[in-house]
Scaffold this active site. Structure first.
Site, PDB file in Angstrom:
ATOM      1  N   LYS A 282      -6.688   7.402 -13.616  1.00  0.00           N
ATOM      2  CA  LYS A 282      -5.731   7.755 -12.561  1.00  0.00           C
ATOM      3  C   LYS A 282      -4.554   8.515 -13.191  1.00  0.00           C
ATOM      4  CE  LYS A 282      -4.814   5.189  -8.771  1.00  0.00           C
ATOM      5  NZ  LYS A 282      -4.328   4.107  -7.896  1.00  0.00           N
ATOM      6  N   GLU A 368      -6.822  -8.445   2.747  1.00  0.00           N
ATOM      7  CA  GLU A 368      -5.832  -9.040   3.658  1.00  0.00           C
ATOM      8  C   GLU A 368      -6.418 -10.250   4.403  1.00  0.00           C
ATOM      9  OE1 GLU A 368      -6.364  -5.831   3.296  1.00  0.00           O
ATOM     10  OE2 GLU A 368      -4.420  -4.974   2.731  1.00  0.00           O
ATOM     11  N   ARG A 396      -6.413  -5.973  10.285  1.00  0.00           N
ATOM     12  CA  ARG A 396      -7.776  -6.424   9.922  1.00  0.00           C
ATOM     13  C   ARG A 396      -7.833  -7.920   9.660  1.00  0.00           C
ATOM     14  NH1 ARG A 396      -9.808  -3.386   4.620  1.00  0.00           N
ATOM     15  NH2 ARG A 396     -10.130  -1.871   6.246  1.00  0.00           N
TER      16      ARG A 396
HETATM   17  C1  LIG Z   1      -6.708  -2.335   3.953  1.00  0.00           C
HETATM   18  C2  LIG Z   1      -5.783  -1.606   3.009  1.00  0.00           C
HETATM   19  N1  LIG Z   1      -4.913  -2.322   2.264  1.00  0.00           N
HETATM   20  C3  LIG Z   1      -4.062  -1.694   1.418  1.00  0.00           C
HETATM   21  C4  LIG Z   1      -4.072  -0.323   1.324  1.00  0.00           C
HETATM   22  C5  LIG Z   1      -3.076   0.386   0.431  1.00  0.00           C
HETATM   23  N2  LIG Z   1      -3.740   1.125  -0.623  1.00  0.00           N
HETATM   24  C6  LIG Z   1      -3.953   2.421  -0.569  1.00  0.00           C
HETATM   25  S1  LIG Z   1      -4.754   3.018  -1.895  1.00  0.00           S
HETATM   26  C7  LIG Z   1      -4.764   1.481  -2.614  1.00  0.00           C
HETATM   27  C8  LIG Z   1      -5.380   1.273  -3.951  1.00  0.00           C
HETATM   28  C9  LIG Z   1      -6.789   1.788  -3.914  1.00  0.00           C
HETATM   29  O1  LIG Z   1      -7.363   1.549  -5.174  1.00  0.00           O
HETATM   30  P1  LIG Z   1      -8.765   2.241  -5.454  1.00  0.00           P
HETATM   31  O2  LIG Z   1      -9.684   1.985  -4.328  1.00  0.00           O
HETATM   32  O3  LIG Z   1      -9.185   1.784  -6.790  1.00  0.00           O
HETATM   33  O4  LIG Z   1      -8.457   3.793  -5.439  1.00  0.00           O
HETATM   34  P2  LIG Z   1      -7.601   4.620  -6.511  1.00  0.00           P
HETATM   35  O5  LIG Z   1      -6.224   4.754  -5.930  1.00  0.00           O
HETATM   36  O6  LIG Z   1      -7.613   3.853  -7.785  1.00  0.00           O
HETATM   37  O7  LIG Z   1      -8.300   5.935  -6.611  1.00  0.00           O
HETATM   38  C10 LIG Z   1      -4.194   0.551  -1.777  1.00  0.00           C
HETATM   39  C11 LIG Z   1      -4.056  -0.887  -2.094  1.00  0.00           C
HETATM   40  C12 LIG Z   1      -4.986   0.386   2.145  1.00  0.00           C
HETATM   41  N3  LIG Z   1      -5.031   1.745   2.131  1.00  0.00           N
HETATM   42  N4  LIG Z   1      -5.833  -0.273   2.945  1.00  0.00           N
HETATM   43 MG   LIG Z   2      -8.886   2.491  -8.660  1.00  0.00          MG
END
Ligand SMILES: Cc1ncc(C[n+]2csc(CCOP(=O)(O)OP(=O)(O)O)c2C)c(N)n1
Ligand SMILES: [Mg+2]
Ligand SMILES: CC(=O)[C@@H](O)[C@H](O)COP(=O)(O)O
Length: 665
Positions: A282, A368, A396
């Site tokens: 990242k 969640e 959700r």
């Molecule tokens: C249900 C939900 N909870 C929290 C979030 C906030 N959120 C957005 S991106 C993220 C992290 C995602 O991590 P990953 O899937 O590993 O993707 P990366 O950013 O590492 O590419 C979070 C917690 C969300 N989008 N949806």
């Molecule tokens: Mg990730």
């Protein structure tokens, strides 16, 4: 940007040489750093998928093949490669969305920014291809390691793995992080796969070398491949994914375009569900002067790309910081208070609490629903959990709030940050439904603080409730100036008297203006404008908007009409509850609600969206005045005055075109 300018669509990628592809990747990185630093956005996640996105669009034939993105915050490169280069208004009004958008491109499918849904989408699309005989189309789902911690991902995986002969390609974009390092047993397993399957990397390397070796290369590769298969079957630990029934390919260096392409081509040939495990970084390639950012530039505001200094001055103290600070104080006084985050410890303001009380806070991953249920367990075990999430993500976990927390009368406090219009993150990020959805939960109480002092007070009142769920909700904006109360009626704060007599001593006025939380600022300003027109508004802040304060109908009865202003859907929100309470108390008064219409709101700044919805002092005053005029006319039996305007909220902007169904070939 020579090469990037030449990419008008994925077809332009197919002929590029290995060297040109590497050059294109660097051009894209430079473009992203420059563009996202100007507008703000998800810089880190997109820098991490540059090579992955290029490889996907070279191996597959989008939009015939469906390339799906979980959460969608990492789809900027996908947008660049599918003909969208104007990032000048990214996430801004009229500009590109920060997520996939069907209105923008036929290459985009999932607009929902809520994590962990992509595998469900992919399962459905793969089944549709099967039923409709579209055997020549592929479904490719890209999911992050963080999103894989969401329960829905496993519901889908369970179904996908069961269909051993239904082609479906899952690409795990494993950068070991959500915001912070991804938690849990799954993250540990991915780490094991990253290390144990080193022979995959060796194999990928060996294959490329051997396949370039004339004559003996290919046969030698095949025998190596056979040997590897034997080794794997005999010795290497079967990964969880293979135990489930998925073909596992990986781990692959997600920044090596050739290696990713090779893995994807192998996966494409496989007639069943296959998981390609890509290792990425990242924020790759971005090393500003600032030492490494804690969350690898997950989301950045408009900033200087060299120093990361914000371009716009911060608008003042955030609601989040007020909450976080008060939590640390409460934590010192109340050893039973504990906290839960769903992979967003810092964004929801719990970082300080975690530093102070590391054994009293849990990051449950992007989960969640589990957060809510485990909170019910914590409460039943004698603690008082505070679950801090963004308002939109609690949607959700509705069933868990209803049937686990409320049914069992558990003392759990949900703190909903980013409640109301958030704006730039688009329709699925607005926290505009909580005061409607949660209205039906028996015993649950909702507070909407109007300023920092009320947030602190209401948070303390909430953690003192040990036999029901409590909810505190506040917006994504700076905390405004303190708004003092002139008097208290029941549990409500009177912020402005509508007539000469004070409301707490029997006074009334023309309109009782009920303001929910931060909309107190709009309500008070609207009341001043109405006073100039001779209309007396009593402005009251209920503080706890659910249940409706028992003293409200009596206070309303001293007025000619009631208006409610809320940063929430008008459907089933605070206004609806107030109207119901008046009916139940047989107070026959007209009630007008000024809130968010039942619509999905296109991305724009919060202030722009609120203005478009008429939730400004001038528009609110105008609509209240018009409503009062119509009410007076109706009372006198006269027709409504021409052009009296409408009390209802103006229609929201048109939704993007409905999903284009796939046409049969
Ligand atoms: C249900 C939900 N909870 C929290 C979030 C906030 N959120 C957005 S991106 C993220 C992290 C995602 O991590 P990953 O899937 O590993 O993707 P990366 O950013 O590492 O590419 C979070 C917690 C969300 N989008 N949806
Ligand atoms: Mg990730
Ligand atoms: C994609 C996602 O859900 C988060 O990254 C979100 O965009 C963060 O929102 P804030 O910028 O309001 O913290």
């Amino acid at each position: 940007m020579r090469l990037l300018e030449g990419v008008r669509g994925p077809h332009d990628l197919k002929e590029l040489s290995e060297g040109e592809l590497a050059e294109l990747a660097e051009e894209i990185r430079a473009f992203l750093i420059d563009a996202v630093a100007r507008t703000g956005g998800h810089l880190g996640p997109n820098l991490g998928v540059v090579e992955l996105s290029i490889a996907l669009h070279r191996v597959f034939d989008s939009p015939r093949d469906r390339i799906l993105w979980d959460t969608g915050h990492q789809s900027y490169v996908h947008k660049l490669l599918t003909g969208r280069k104007d990032f000048s208004k990214l996430r801004g009004k009229g500009g590109l969305s920060g997520y996939p958008s069907r209105a923008e491109s036929g290459h985009d499918v999932i607009e929902n920014s809520h994590a962990s849904t992509v595998l469900g989408w992919a399962d459905g699309l793969a089944k549709a291809n099967e039923v409709l005989g579209r055997t020549d189309r592929h479904v490719v789902a890209v999911i992050g390691d963080g999103a894989l911690t969401g329960g829905m991902a496993w519901e889908a995986l369970n179904n996908i793995a069961a269909a051993r002969d239904r082609p479906l390609i899952i690409v795990v974009n494993d950068n070991e992080r959500s915001y912070a390092p991804t938690i849990g047993g799954l993250a540990d397993h991915l780490a094991t796969l990253r290390t144990t399957d080193g022979y995959e990397r060796f194999l990928a390397w060996g294959k490329d070398v051997l396949q370039r070796t004339p004559v003996v290369g290919q046969p030698l590769y095949e025998s190596l491949h056979g040997a590897k298969k034997g080794f794997k079957d005999a010795f290497a630990p079967q990964g969880m994914f293979e135990d489930l029934g998925l073909k596992y390919v990986g781990p692959i260096d997600g920044h090596d375009i050739a290696a990713v392409e090779s893995a994807l081509r192998r996966a494409r040939r496989f007639h069943g569900p296959v998981l390609v495990h890509c290792l990425t970084e990242k924020g790759r390639g971005y090393r500003p002067a600032l030492e490494d950012e804690a969350d690898r530039f997950h989301t950045v505001g408009a900033m200087d790309p060299l120093t990361c200094a914000p371009l716009a001055p911060s608008g003042g103290r955030s609601w989040t910081s007020v909450f976080g600070e008060e939590m640390v104080r409460i934590g010192a006084e109340r050893p039973d208070v504990v906290a839960i985050t769903a992979a967003m410890l810092d964004p929801v303001g719990l970082a300080e609490f975690a530093r102070a009380y590391p054994r009293r806070v849990w990051d449950v991953g992007i989960a969640e629903q589990h957060a809510a249920v485990s909170a019910a367990g914590l409460a039943t075990g004698g603690l008082h959990p505070v679950v801090a999430v963004y308002a939109t993500f609690l949607n959700r976990a509705f069933d868990q709030v209803l049937m686990d927390v409320a049914l069992h009368k558990c003392g759990v406090t949900f703190v909903l940050d980013r409640a109301g219009v958030t704006g730039t993150d688009g329709p699925s990020h607005n926290g505009m439904w909580d005061m409607s959805v949660l209205q039906v939960v028996p015993g649950l109480r909702i507070a909407a603080p109007r300023d920092a002092e009320q947030l602190r007070a209401q948070l303390r009142e909430a953690v003192d409730v040990d036999d029901a769920p409590t909810v505190i909700r506040f917006p994504k904006e700076s905390v405004g100036a303190p708004i003092p109360a002139l008097a208290r009626v029941g549990g409500m704060d009177v912020l402005r008297h509508g007539g000469p007599e004070p409301a707490d001593r029997g006074g009334g006025g023309d309109v009782l203006l009920v303001v929910a939380g931060v909309m107190a600022q709009v309500g008070l300003a609207a009341a001043e404008l109405l006073a100039e027109r001779g209309i007396g508004c009593t402005v009251v802040d209920p503080r706890w908007v659910k249940p409706v304060d028992p003293a409200l109908p009596g206070l309303a009865a001293r007025h000619r009409a009631v208006a409610v202003v809320e940063d929430n859907s008008r459907t089933g929100g605070v206004g609806a509850a107030v109207a119901q309470a008046l009916r139940d108390a047989e107070v026959d008064l007209p009630v007008r609600t000024f809130g968010i219409p039942e619509a999905f709101l296109a991305h724009a700044k919060r202030g722009e969206v609120l203005a478009d919805l008429g939730l400004t002092p001038a528009e609110t005053a105008g609509r209240i005045g018009a409503a009062l005029a119509r009410i007076d006319m109706a009372r006198m039996g006269a027709p409504a005055p021409a052009g009296a305007g409408s009390a209802s909220t103006p229609a929201a902007r048109p939704a993007p075109p409905a999903a284009r169904k796939e046409k049969d070939a």
